[in-house]
Design an enzyme around this catalytic site. Structure first.
Site, PDB file in Angstrom:
ATOM      1  N   HIS A 264       0.836  -1.212   0.000  1.00 56.63           N
ATOM      2  CA  HIS A 264       0.000   0.000   0.000  1.00 56.63           C
ATOM      3  C   HIS A 264       0.874   1.266   0.000  1.00 56.63           C
ATOM      4  O   HIS A 264       0.734   2.125  -0.875  1.00 56.63           O
ATOM      5  CB  HIS A 264      -0.920  -0.008   1.231  1.00 56.63           C
ATOM      6  N   GLU A 265       1.781   1.346   0.975  1.00 57.25           N
ATOM      7  CA  GLU A 265       2.626   2.544   1.062  1.00 57.25           C
ATOM      8  C   GLU A 265       3.535   2.625  -0.165  1.00 57.25           C
ATOM      9  O   GLU A 265       3.862   3.716  -0.632  1.00 57.25           O
ATOM     10  CB  GLU A 265       3.447   2.537   2.361  1.00 57.25           C
ATOM     11  N   HIS A 268       1.781   4.555  -2.800  1.00 50.71           N
ATOM     12  CA  HIS A 268       1.912   6.005  -2.581  1.00 50.71           C
ATOM     13  C   HIS A 268       3.281   6.487  -3.056  1.00 50.71           C
ATOM     14  O   HIS A 268       3.402   7.521  -3.705  1.00 50.71           O
ATOM     15  CB  HIS A 268       1.809   6.334  -1.085  1.00 50.71           C
ATOM     16  N   GLU A 294      -4.797   7.740  -2.796  1.00 48.70           N
ATOM     17  CA  GLU A 294      -5.327   6.462  -2.313  1.00 48.70           C
ATOM     18  C   GLU A 294      -5.698   5.540  -3.476  1.00 48.70           C
ATOM     19  O   GLU A 294      -5.682   4.325  -3.337  1.00 48.70           O
ATOM     20  CB  GLU A 294      -6.523   6.685  -1.383  1.00 48.70           C
TER      21      GLU A 294
HETATM   22 ZN    ZN Z   1      -2.788   5.333   2.081  1.00 47.71          ZN
END
Ligand code: ZN
Length: 498
Positions: A264-265, A268, A294
Protein backbone atom coordinates in the site's frame (compact mmCIF):
# COMPACT_ATOMS: atom_id res chain seq x y z
CA UNK A 1 8.87 43.38 -13.92
CA UNK A 2 8.47 41.17 -16.97
CA UNK A 3 6.49 37.95 -16.96
CA UNK A 4 9.75 36.05 -17.29
CA UNK A 5 11.16 37.79 -14.21
CA UNK A 6 7.94 37.09 -12.31
CA UNK A 7 8.24 33.38 -13.10
CA UNK A 8 11.85 33.43 -11.88
CA UNK A 9 10.64 34.98 -8.64
CA UNK A 10 7.94 32.34 -8.42
CA UNK A 11 10.60 29.64 -8.87
CA UNK A 12 12.60 31.17 -6.02
CA UNK A 13 9.60 31.44 -3.75
CA UNK A 14 8.51 27.87 -4.40
CA UNK A 15 12.04 26.61 -3.73
CA UNK A 16 12.09 28.37 -0.35
CA UNK A 17 8.65 27.03 0.43
CA UNK A 18 9.83 23.56 -0.51
CA UNK A 19 12.86 23.92 1.79
CA UNK A 20 10.73 24.87 4.79
CA UNK A 21 8.30 22.03 4.08
CA UNK A 22 11.26 19.67 3.69
CA UNK A 23 12.67 20.65 7.11
CA UNK A 24 9.29 20.36 8.83
CA UNK A 25 8.58 17.07 7.09
CA UNK A 26 11.88 15.56 8.23
CA UNK A 27 11.06 16.60 11.79
CA UNK A 28 7.62 15.01 11.64
CA UNK A 29 9.12 11.84 10.21
CA UNK A 30 11.72 11.81 12.99
CA UNK A 31 8.92 12.31 15.54
CA UNK A 32 6.91 9.40 14.13
CA UNK A 33 9.82 6.99 13.91
CA UNK A 34 12.72 7.43 16.32
CA UNK A 35 12.56 10.70 18.33
CA UNK A 36 12.52 10.36 22.16
CA UNK A 37 9.41 11.36 24.10
CA UNK A 38 10.90 14.56 25.54
CA UNK A 39 11.61 15.93 22.07
CA UNK A 40 7.93 16.88 21.94
CA UNK A 41 8.19 20.36 23.48
CA UNK A 42 11.25 21.72 21.60
CA UNK A 43 9.98 20.26 18.34
CA UNK A 44 6.68 22.06 18.86
CA UNK A 45 8.67 25.31 19.24
CA UNK A 46 10.76 24.72 16.11
CA UNK A 47 7.69 23.76 14.11
CA UNK A 48 6.04 26.97 15.29
CA UNK A 49 9.00 29.07 14.11
CA UNK A 50 9.29 27.32 10.74
CA UNK A 51 5.58 27.41 10.03
CA UNK A 52 5.57 31.12 10.79
CA UNK A 53 8.41 31.59 8.28
CA UNK A 54 6.42 29.58 5.75
CA UNK A 55 3.31 31.64 6.45
CA UNK A 56 5.15 34.95 6.01
CA UNK A 57 6.92 33.70 2.89
CA UNK A 58 3.69 33.00 1.03
CA UNK A 59 1.54 35.81 2.48
CA UNK A 60 4.06 38.69 2.89
CA UNK A 61 3.87 41.91 0.84
CA UNK A 62 6.42 40.75 -1.72
CA UNK A 63 4.56 37.49 -2.28
CA UNK A 64 1.20 39.24 -2.51
CA UNK A 65 2.61 41.66 -5.12
CA UNK A 66 4.02 38.79 -7.13
CA UNK A 67 0.80 36.83 -6.99
CA UNK A 68 -1.25 39.86 -8.07
CA UNK A 69 1.13 40.49 -10.97
CA UNK A 70 0.95 36.88 -12.13
CA UNK A 71 -2.84 36.83 -11.91
CA UNK A 72 -3.00 39.99 -14.04
CA UNK A 73 -0.72 38.39 -16.64
CA UNK A 74 -2.27 34.94 -16.45
CA UNK A 75 -3.03 34.89 -20.21
CA UNK A 76 0.66 35.17 -21.02
CA UNK A 77 1.48 32.02 -19.05
CA UNK A 78 1.61 28.45 -20.30
CA UNK A 79 -0.69 25.81 -18.75
CA UNK A 80 1.92 24.70 -16.21
CA UNK A 81 2.69 28.15 -14.82
CA UNK A 82 -0.98 29.00 -14.91
CA UNK A 83 -1.76 26.01 -12.71
CA UNK A 84 1.07 26.93 -10.32
CA UNK A 85 -0.51 30.34 -9.88
CA UNK A 86 -3.96 28.81 -9.44
CA UNK A 87 -2.71 26.39 -6.75
CA UNK A 88 -0.79 29.09 -4.95
CA UNK A 89 -3.75 31.45 -5.08
CA UNK A 90 -5.98 28.74 -3.60
CA UNK A 91 -3.66 27.99 -0.67
CA UNK A 92 -2.94 31.69 -0.25
CA UNK A 93 -6.60 32.59 0.11
CA UNK A 94 -6.78 30.08 2.94
CA UNK A 95 -3.61 31.28 4.65
CA UNK A 96 -4.48 34.93 4.33
CA UNK A 97 -7.83 34.35 6.00
CA UNK A 98 -6.22 32.94 9.13
CA UNK A 99 -4.47 35.40 11.51
CA UNK A 100 -0.80 34.52 11.89
CA UNK A 101 -0.97 33.95 15.69
CA UNK A 102 -3.77 31.44 15.19
CA UNK A 103 -1.90 29.72 12.40
CA UNK A 104 1.20 29.34 14.58
CA UNK A 105 -0.78 28.23 17.64
CA UNK A 106 -2.59 25.65 15.52
CA UNK A 107 0.64 24.27 14.14
CA UNK A 108 1.96 23.82 17.71
CA UNK A 109 -1.37 22.31 18.76
CA UNK A 110 -1.34 19.58 16.11
CA UNK A 111 2.32 18.85 16.73
CA UNK A 112 1.59 18.22 20.43
CA UNK A 113 -1.73 16.49 19.73
CA UNK A 114 0.06 13.87 17.63
CA UNK A 115 2.24 12.81 20.56
CA UNK A 116 -0.69 12.93 22.98
CA UNK A 117 -2.78 10.79 20.64
CA UNK A 118 -0.04 8.15 20.56
CA UNK A 119 0.10 8.06 24.35
CA UNK A 120 -3.71 8.00 24.66
CA UNK A 121 -3.88 5.14 22.18
CA UNK A 122 -1.19 3.12 23.96
CA UNK A 123 -3.14 3.54 27.23
CA UNK A 124 -6.47 3.14 25.45
CA UNK A 125 -7.71 6.28 27.18
CA UNK A 126 -9.71 8.70 25.04
CA UNK A 127 -9.97 11.21 27.93
CA UNK A 128 -6.29 12.14 27.49
CA UNK A 129 -6.88 13.04 23.86
CA UNK A 130 -10.34 14.59 24.11
CA UNK A 131 -9.28 18.19 25.04
CA UNK A 132 -6.93 18.24 22.04
CA UNK A 133 -9.56 16.89 19.68
CA UNK A 134 -12.01 19.51 20.91
CA UNK A 135 -9.50 22.30 20.19
CA UNK A 136 -8.68 20.86 16.77
CA UNK A 137 -12.36 20.68 15.80
CA UNK A 138 -12.92 24.26 17.01
CA UNK A 139 -9.90 25.50 15.05
CA UNK A 140 -10.93 23.65 11.90
CA UNK A 141 -14.45 25.03 12.03
CA UNK A 142 -13.10 28.51 12.60
CA UNK A 143 -10.62 28.24 9.70
CA UNK A 144 -13.37 27.03 7.39
CA UNK A 145 -15.59 29.96 8.41
CA UNK A 146 -12.74 32.43 7.80
CA UNK A 147 -11.50 31.00 4.51
CA UNK A 148 -14.85 30.15 2.93
CA UNK A 149 -17.66 31.92 4.80
CA UNK A 150 -20.22 31.02 2.14
CA UNK A 151 -19.38 27.33 1.98
CA UNK A 152 -20.61 24.58 4.27
CA UNK A 153 -17.64 23.96 6.61
CA UNK A 154 -17.52 20.21 6.03
CA UNK A 155 -17.76 20.69 2.24
CA UNK A 156 -14.81 23.04 2.55
CA UNK A 157 -12.82 20.37 4.39
CA UNK A 158 -13.68 17.65 1.86
CA UNK A 159 -12.54 19.92 -0.97
CA UNK A 160 -9.17 20.43 0.75
CA UNK A 161 -8.31 16.75 0.31
CA UNK A 162 -10.15 16.20 -2.95
CA UNK A 163 -10.72 19.35 -5.03
CA UNK A 164 -14.37 19.40 -6.04
CA UNK A 165 -15.65 16.82 -3.53
CA UNK A 166 -18.60 17.77 -1.33
CA UNK A 167 -21.14 16.20 0.96
CA UNK A 168 -23.67 15.81 -1.85
CA UNK A 169 -21.28 13.79 -4.02
CA UNK A 170 -20.19 11.79 -0.98
CA UNK A 171 -23.75 10.99 0.04
CA UNK A 172 -24.58 9.75 -3.48
CA UNK A 173 -21.33 7.79 -3.73
CA UNK A 174 -21.74 6.09 -0.36
CA UNK A 175 -25.40 5.31 -1.06
CA UNK A 176 -24.37 3.61 -4.33
CA UNK A 177 -21.77 1.56 -2.47
CA UNK A 178 -24.07 0.64 0.38
CA UNK A 179 -26.80 -0.66 -1.93
CA UNK A 180 -24.40 -3.19 -3.49
CA UNK A 181 -21.99 -3.97 -0.64
CA UNK A 182 -24.52 -4.76 2.10
CA UNK A 183 -26.33 -7.53 0.15
CA UNK A 184 -23.02 -8.85 -1.19
CA UNK A 185 -21.64 -9.07 2.35
CA UNK A 186 -24.76 -10.97 3.41
CA UNK A 187 -24.16 -13.53 0.64
CA UNK A 188 -20.51 -13.82 1.67
CA UNK A 189 -21.48 -14.42 5.30
CA UNK A 190 -24.02 -17.05 4.24
CA UNK A 191 -21.34 -18.85 2.21
CA UNK A 192 -19.44 -19.68 5.40
CA UNK A 193 -15.92 -18.69 6.44
CA UNK A 194 -12.73 -19.11 4.47
CA UNK A 195 -9.82 -20.73 6.36
CA UNK A 196 -7.50 -17.95 7.50
CA UNK A 197 -6.08 -19.70 10.59
CA UNK A 198 -2.70 -20.36 9.00
CA UNK A 199 -2.10 -16.66 8.44
CA UNK A 200 -1.25 -16.37 12.15
CA UNK A 201 1.64 -18.82 11.80
CA UNK A 202 4.74 -17.41 13.57
CA UNK A 203 6.67 -15.49 10.92
CA UNK A 204 9.89 -14.10 12.45
CA UNK A 205 10.17 -10.33 12.27
CA UNK A 206 13.62 -10.58 10.67
CA UNK A 207 12.10 -12.71 7.88
CA UNK A 208 9.26 -10.19 7.48
CA UNK A 209 11.85 -7.46 7.01
CA UNK A 210 13.35 -9.55 4.23
CA UNK A 211 9.90 -9.99 2.72
CA UNK A 212 9.34 -6.22 2.82
CA UNK A 213 12.57 -5.71 0.87
CA UNK A 214 11.53 -8.27 -1.69
CA UNK A 215 8.10 -6.65 -2.11
CA UNK A 216 9.68 -3.24 -2.66
CA UNK A 217 11.79 -4.81 -5.43
CA UNK A 218 8.80 -6.58 -6.98
CA UNK A 219 6.87 -3.33 -7.39
CA UNK A 220 10.03 -1.66 -8.73
CA UNK A 221 10.64 0.98 -6.05
CA UNK A 222 13.96 2.69 -6.70
CA UNK A 223 15.84 1.96 -3.47
CA UNK A 224 18.19 4.91 -3.96
CA UNK A 225 15.21 7.22 -3.49
CA UNK A 226 13.02 5.23 -1.11
CA UNK A 227 13.66 3.69 2.30
CA UNK A 228 11.41 1.89 4.77
CA UNK A 229 11.01 2.73 8.49
CA UNK A 230 9.09 1.09 11.35
CA UNK A 231 6.13 2.71 13.10
CA UNK A 232 2.90 1.75 14.84
CA UNK A 233 0.67 3.27 12.14
CA UNK A 234 2.21 3.01 8.66
CA UNK A 235 2.35 6.06 6.40
CA UNK A 236 4.37 7.50 3.52
CA UNK A 237 6.03 10.85 3.36
CA UNK A 238 7.68 12.35 0.29
CA UNK A 239 10.21 15.17 0.37
CA UNK A 240 10.30 15.22 -3.47
CA UNK A 241 10.63 12.49 -6.05
CA UNK A 242 14.22 12.04 -4.89
CA UNK A 243 13.44 11.14 -1.30
CA UNK A 244 10.38 9.15 -0.26
CA UNK A 245 9.99 7.33 3.07
CA UNK A 246 7.56 4.49 3.52
CA UNK A 247 6.87 2.81 6.86
CA UNK A 248 5.41 -0.42 8.16
CA UNK A 249 4.97 -2.39 11.39
CA UNK A 250 5.80 -6.04 12.10
CA UNK A 251 3.70 -8.46 14.14
CA UNK A 252 5.14 -11.93 14.41
CA UNK A 253 1.74 -13.60 14.16
CA UNK A 254 0.31 -11.36 11.44
CA UNK A 255 2.72 -11.19 8.52
CA UNK A 256 -0.11 -10.23 6.19
CA UNK A 257 -0.52 -6.91 7.96
CA UNK A 258 3.04 -5.86 7.21
CA UNK A 259 3.07 -7.41 3.74
CA UNK A 260 0.08 -5.39 2.55
CA UNK A 261 1.04 -2.19 4.30
CA UNK A 262 4.34 -2.30 2.41
CA UNK A 263 2.52 -2.73 -0.90
CA UNK A 264 0.00 0.00 0.00
CA UNK A 265 2.63 2.54 1.06
CA UNK A 266 4.72 1.45 -1.91
CA UNK A 267 1.86 2.56 -4.18
CA UNK A 268 1.91 6.01 -2.58
CA UNK A 269 5.68 6.13 -2.99
CA UNK A 270 5.58 5.20 -6.68
CA UNK A 271 3.15 8.02 -7.36
CA UNK A 272 5.24 10.54 -5.40
CA UNK A 273 8.46 9.46 -7.11
CA UNK A 274 7.27 9.84 -10.67
CA UNK A 275 6.12 13.40 -11.15
CA UNK A 276 7.80 14.91 -14.19
CA UNK A 277 11.29 15.86 -12.89
CA UNK A 278 10.80 19.37 -14.27
CA UNK A 279 8.21 19.86 -11.53
CA UNK A 280 10.69 19.21 -8.70
CA UNK A 281 10.70 22.00 -6.05
CA UNK A 282 7.59 23.62 -7.56
CA UNK A 283 3.95 23.53 -6.58
CA UNK A 284 3.31 20.97 -9.34
CA UNK A 285 5.46 18.24 -7.78
CA UNK A 286 3.86 15.19 -6.12
CA UNK A 287 0.35 13.82 -5.87
CA UNK A 288 -2.58 16.07 -6.70
CA UNK A 289 -5.05 14.91 -4.06
CA UNK A 290 -5.64 12.36 -1.35
CA UNK A 291 -8.27 10.57 -3.43
CA UNK A 292 -5.87 10.10 -6.34
CA UNK A 293 -3.12 9.11 -3.89
CA UNK A 294 -5.33 6.46 -2.31
CA UNK A 295 -6.36 5.25 -5.76
CA UNK A 296 -2.71 4.39 -6.37
CA UNK A 297 -1.92 2.85 -2.97
CA UNK A 298 -5.10 0.82 -2.87
CA UNK A 299 -4.63 -0.25 -6.48
CA UNK A 300 -1.29 -1.83 -5.55
CA UNK A 301 -2.49 -3.19 -2.23
CA UNK A 302 -5.77 -4.74 -3.33
CA UNK A 303 -6.23 -4.92 -7.07
CA UNK A 304 -2.66 -6.02 -7.75
CA UNK A 305 -1.49 -7.26 -4.33
CA UNK A 306 -4.53 -9.38 -3.52
CA UNK A 307 -4.85 -10.87 -6.99
CA UNK A 308 -4.31 -14.59 -7.55
CA UNK A 309 -1.35 -13.76 -9.79
CA UNK A 310 0.44 -11.60 -7.22
CA UNK A 311 -0.01 -14.18 -4.47
CA UNK A 312 1.40 -16.77 -6.89
CA UNK A 313 4.34 -14.49 -7.64
CA UNK A 314 5.21 -13.95 -3.96
CA UNK A 315 4.42 -17.51 -2.82
CA UNK A 316 7.91 -19.03 -3.37
CA UNK A 317 9.38 -16.23 -1.24
CA UNK A 318 6.73 -16.74 1.47
CA UNK A 319 7.49 -20.44 1.88
CA UNK A 320 11.24 -19.83 1.77
CA UNK A 321 10.98 -17.31 4.61
CA UNK A 322 8.31 -19.23 6.53
CA UNK A 323 8.46 -22.95 5.59
CA UNK A 324 5.36 -23.82 7.64
CA UNK A 325 3.27 -22.03 5.01
CA UNK A 326 4.24 -24.68 2.46
CA UNK A 327 1.40 -26.86 3.83
CA UNK A 328 -0.98 -24.42 2.13
CA UNK A 329 -1.31 -23.87 -1.61
CA UNK A 330 -1.08 -20.47 -3.34
CA UNK A 331 -4.83 -20.81 -3.92
CA UNK A 332 -5.40 -21.23 -0.14
CA UNK A 333 -3.28 -18.14 0.57
CA UNK A 334 -5.10 -16.10 -2.10
CA UNK A 335 -8.47 -17.06 -0.65
CA UNK A 336 -7.31 -16.33 2.91
CA UNK A 337 -5.94 -12.84 2.14
CA UNK A 338 -9.27 -12.01 0.55
CA UNK A 339 -11.48 -13.29 3.37
CA UNK A 340 -14.22 -10.80 4.20
CA UNK A 341 -15.13 -10.44 7.84
CA UNK A 342 -16.52 -7.40 9.65
CA UNK A 343 -13.92 -6.27 12.19
CA UNK A 344 -12.86 -3.37 14.39
CA UNK A 345 -9.79 -1.95 12.68
CA UNK A 346 -9.98 0.00 9.43
CA UNK A 347 -6.39 -0.60 8.35
CA UNK A 348 -6.81 -4.37 8.83
CA UNK A 349 -10.16 -4.49 7.04
CA UNK A 350 -10.76 -6.53 3.89
CA UNK A 351 -11.67 -4.86 0.63
CA UNK A 352 -15.38 -5.56 1.00
CA UNK A 353 -15.99 -4.20 4.51
CA UNK A 354 -13.44 -1.39 4.20
CA UNK A 355 -15.86 1.20 2.80
CA UNK A 356 -18.17 0.56 5.79
CA UNK A 357 -15.35 1.69 8.12
CA UNK A 358 -15.05 4.84 6.04
CA UNK A 359 -18.79 5.48 6.21
CA UNK A 360 -18.56 5.39 10.04
CA UNK A 361 -15.88 8.08 10.00
CA UNK A 362 -17.82 10.11 7.45
CA UNK A 363 -20.87 10.13 9.75
CA UNK A 364 -18.65 11.00 12.75
CA UNK A 365 -17.03 13.91 10.95
CA UNK A 366 -20.35 15.34 9.81
CA UNK A 367 -21.54 15.22 13.43
CA UNK A 368 -18.31 16.77 14.73
CA UNK A 369 -18.27 19.64 12.27
CA UNK A 370 -21.95 20.41 12.25
CA UNK A 371 -21.54 20.96 15.98
CA UNK A 372 -24.25 18.57 17.03
CA UNK A 373 -21.85 16.25 18.82
CA UNK A 374 -20.00 16.92 22.08
CA UNK A 375 -16.47 15.48 21.99
CA UNK A 376 -17.25 13.62 25.24
CA UNK A 377 -19.96 11.63 23.44
CA UNK A 378 -17.86 10.64 20.43
CA UNK A 379 -16.64 7.23 21.72
CA UNK A 380 -20.23 6.15 22.34
CA UNK A 381 -21.30 7.37 18.90
CA UNK A 382 -18.40 5.40 17.42
CA UNK A 383 -19.56 2.23 19.22
CA UNK A 384 -23.12 2.68 17.99
CA UNK A 385 -22.07 3.21 14.38
CA UNK A 386 -19.85 0.13 14.44
CA UNK A 387 -22.75 -1.88 15.78
CA UNK A 388 -25.04 -0.55 13.04
CA UNK A 389 -22.69 -0.65 10.02
CA UNK A 390 -20.48 -3.63 10.83
CA UNK A 391 -22.35 -5.51 13.54
CA UNK A 392 -19.34 -5.58 15.89
CA UNK A 393 -18.90 -4.52 19.54
CA UNK A 394 -16.05 -2.08 20.22
CA UNK A 395 -14.34 -3.15 23.47
CA UNK A 396 -12.04 -0.16 24.11
CA UNK A 397 -10.87 3.23 22.82
CA UNK A 398 -7.64 1.89 21.32
CA UNK A 399 -9.53 -0.36 18.91
CA UNK A 400 -12.29 2.25 18.65
CA UNK A 401 -12.09 5.98 18.23
CA UNK A 402 -8.33 6.24 18.91
CA UNK A 403 -7.26 3.82 16.18
CA UNK A 404 -6.52 6.39 13.46
CA UNK A 405 -3.97 9.20 13.57
CA UNK A 406 -5.81 11.53 11.16
CA UNK A 407 -7.86 13.68 13.51
CA UNK A 408 -4.85 14.33 15.76
CA UNK A 409 -3.20 16.05 12.82
CA UNK A 410 -6.32 18.05 11.99
CA UNK A 411 -7.13 15.92 8.92
CA UNK A 412 -10.92 16.08 9.06
CA UNK A 413 -12.50 15.40 5.66
CA UNK A 414 -9.72 13.06 4.61
CA UNK A 415 -11.38 9.66 5.16
CA UNK A 416 -13.87 9.72 2.25
CA UNK A 417 -10.91 9.95 -0.13
CA UNK A 418 -9.91 6.37 0.81
CA UNK A 419 -13.20 4.98 -0.47
CA UNK A 420 -13.16 7.28 -3.47
CA UNK A 421 -9.60 6.14 -4.20
CA UNK A 422 -10.68 2.49 -4.17
CA UNK A 423 -13.39 3.30 -6.69
CA UNK A 424 -10.97 5.25 -8.89
CA UNK A 425 -8.62 2.25 -8.79
CA UNK A 426 -11.27 -0.16 -10.06
CA UNK A 427 -12.11 2.12 -12.97
CA UNK A 428 -8.39 2.47 -13.76
CA UNK A 429 -8.11 -1.32 -13.89
CA UNK A 430 -10.98 -1.45 -16.37
CA UNK A 431 -9.27 1.07 -18.62
CA UNK A 432 -5.78 -0.38 -18.20
CA UNK A 433 -7.06 -3.83 -19.15
CA UNK A 434 -7.89 -2.47 -22.62
CA UNK A 435 -4.19 -1.65 -23.15
CA UNK A 436 -2.29 -4.36 -21.30
CA UNK A 437 -2.77 -7.89 -20.04
CA UNK A 438 -2.76 -7.00 -16.34
CA UNK A 439 -2.96 -10.54 -14.84
CA UNK A 440 -0.30 -11.68 -17.31
CA UNK A 441 2.06 -8.85 -16.34
CA UNK A 442 1.64 -9.64 -12.63
CA UNK A 443 2.03 -13.40 -13.17
CA UNK A 444 5.35 -12.91 -14.93
CA UNK A 445 6.59 -10.32 -12.41
CA UNK A 446 6.51 -7.52 -14.96
CA UNK A 447 4.99 -4.94 -12.64
CA UNK A 448 7.02 -2.36 -14.55
CA UNK A 449 4.45 -2.58 -17.38
CA UNK A 450 1.70 -1.53 -14.99
CA UNK A 451 3.87 1.19 -13.48
CA UNK A 452 4.60 2.49 -16.98
CA UNK A 453 0.90 2.77 -17.80
CA UNK A 454 0.15 4.63 -14.56
CA UNK A 455 3.16 6.89 -14.97
CA UNK A 456 1.96 7.82 -18.43
CA UNK A 457 -1.67 8.41 -17.46
CA UNK A 458 -1.36 9.76 -13.90
CA UNK A 459 1.98 10.04 -12.14
CA UNK A 460 3.97 12.24 -14.51
CA UNK A 461 1.35 14.98 -14.40
CA UNK A 462 1.92 15.76 -10.71
CA UNK A 463 -0.58 18.48 -9.76
CA UNK A 464 -1.03 19.81 -13.31
CA UNK A 465 -4.69 18.79 -13.63
CA UNK A 466 -7.47 18.95 -11.09
CA UNK A 467 -8.19 15.48 -9.66
CA UNK A 468 -11.49 14.92 -11.47
CA UNK A 469 -9.99 16.07 -14.79
CA UNK A 470 -6.90 13.90 -14.33
CA UNK A 471 -9.04 10.86 -13.61
CA UNK A 472 -11.44 11.45 -16.47
CA UNK A 473 -8.54 11.74 -18.87
CA UNK A 474 -7.14 8.46 -17.57
CA UNK A 475 -10.55 6.74 -17.64
CA UNK A 476 -11.50 8.13 -21.04
CA UNK A 477 -15.00 8.71 -19.59
CA UNK A 478 -16.63 10.20 -16.46
CA UNK A 479 -16.14 8.61 -13.04
CA UNK A 480 -18.66 5.85 -12.30
CA UNK A 481 -18.69 3.90 -9.00
CA UNK A 482 -20.25 0.89 -10.75
CA UNK A 483 -16.78 -0.24 -11.87
CA UNK A 484 -15.88 -0.55 -8.21
CA UNK A 485 -19.02 -2.39 -7.09
CA UNK A 486 -18.81 -4.65 -10.18
CA UNK A 487 -15.20 -5.41 -9.34
CA UNK A 488 -16.10 -6.30 -5.73
CA UNK A 489 -18.98 -8.48 -6.89
CA UNK A 490 -16.75 -10.32 -9.37
CA UNK A 491 -13.96 -10.83 -6.91
CA UNK A 492 -16.04 -12.02 -3.96
CA UNK A 493 -18.14 -14.27 -6.15
CA UNK A 494 -14.89 -15.98 -7.11
CA UNK A 495 -13.30 -16.06 -3.65
CA UNK A 496 -16.42 -17.50 -2.00
CA UNK A 497 -17.78 -19.47 -4.97
CA UNK A 498 -21.14 -17.65 -4.70
ZN1 ZN B 1 -2.79 5.33 2.08
Amino acid sequence: MTTKEAIEKLNELELKNFALGHAMGIMSYDDETVAPKNSRMPRGKTMGVLSEMSYRLTTGDEAVGLLEYLKEHIDELGPEDRRRVELWDKSFRELKAIPVEEYVAYSELTSTAGSVWREAKSRSDYRLFEPYLRRIIDAQRRFAALAAPDTDPYDYMLDKYEEGLDRKRCDAFFAALRSRIVPLLERVKAAGPVDTSFLSVPFPVSAQRELADKLMDIICLDRDSCIIGEVEHPFTTAFSGYDVRITTHYYERDFISSMYSVVHEGGHALYDMHSDRRYAFTGLDGGVSMGVHESQSRFYENIIGRSREFVGLVYPELIRLCPKLAAHSPEDVWRAVNAARPGLIRTEADELTYPLHIMVRYEMEKAMIDGGADTADLPEMWRELYREYLGVEVPDDASGILQDTHWSGGAIGYFPSYALGSAYGAQLLHRMSGDIDVPGAVRSGEIGKINGWLEDKIWKYGCLFRPSELMERAFGEPFDPKYYTDYLERKYTEVYGL
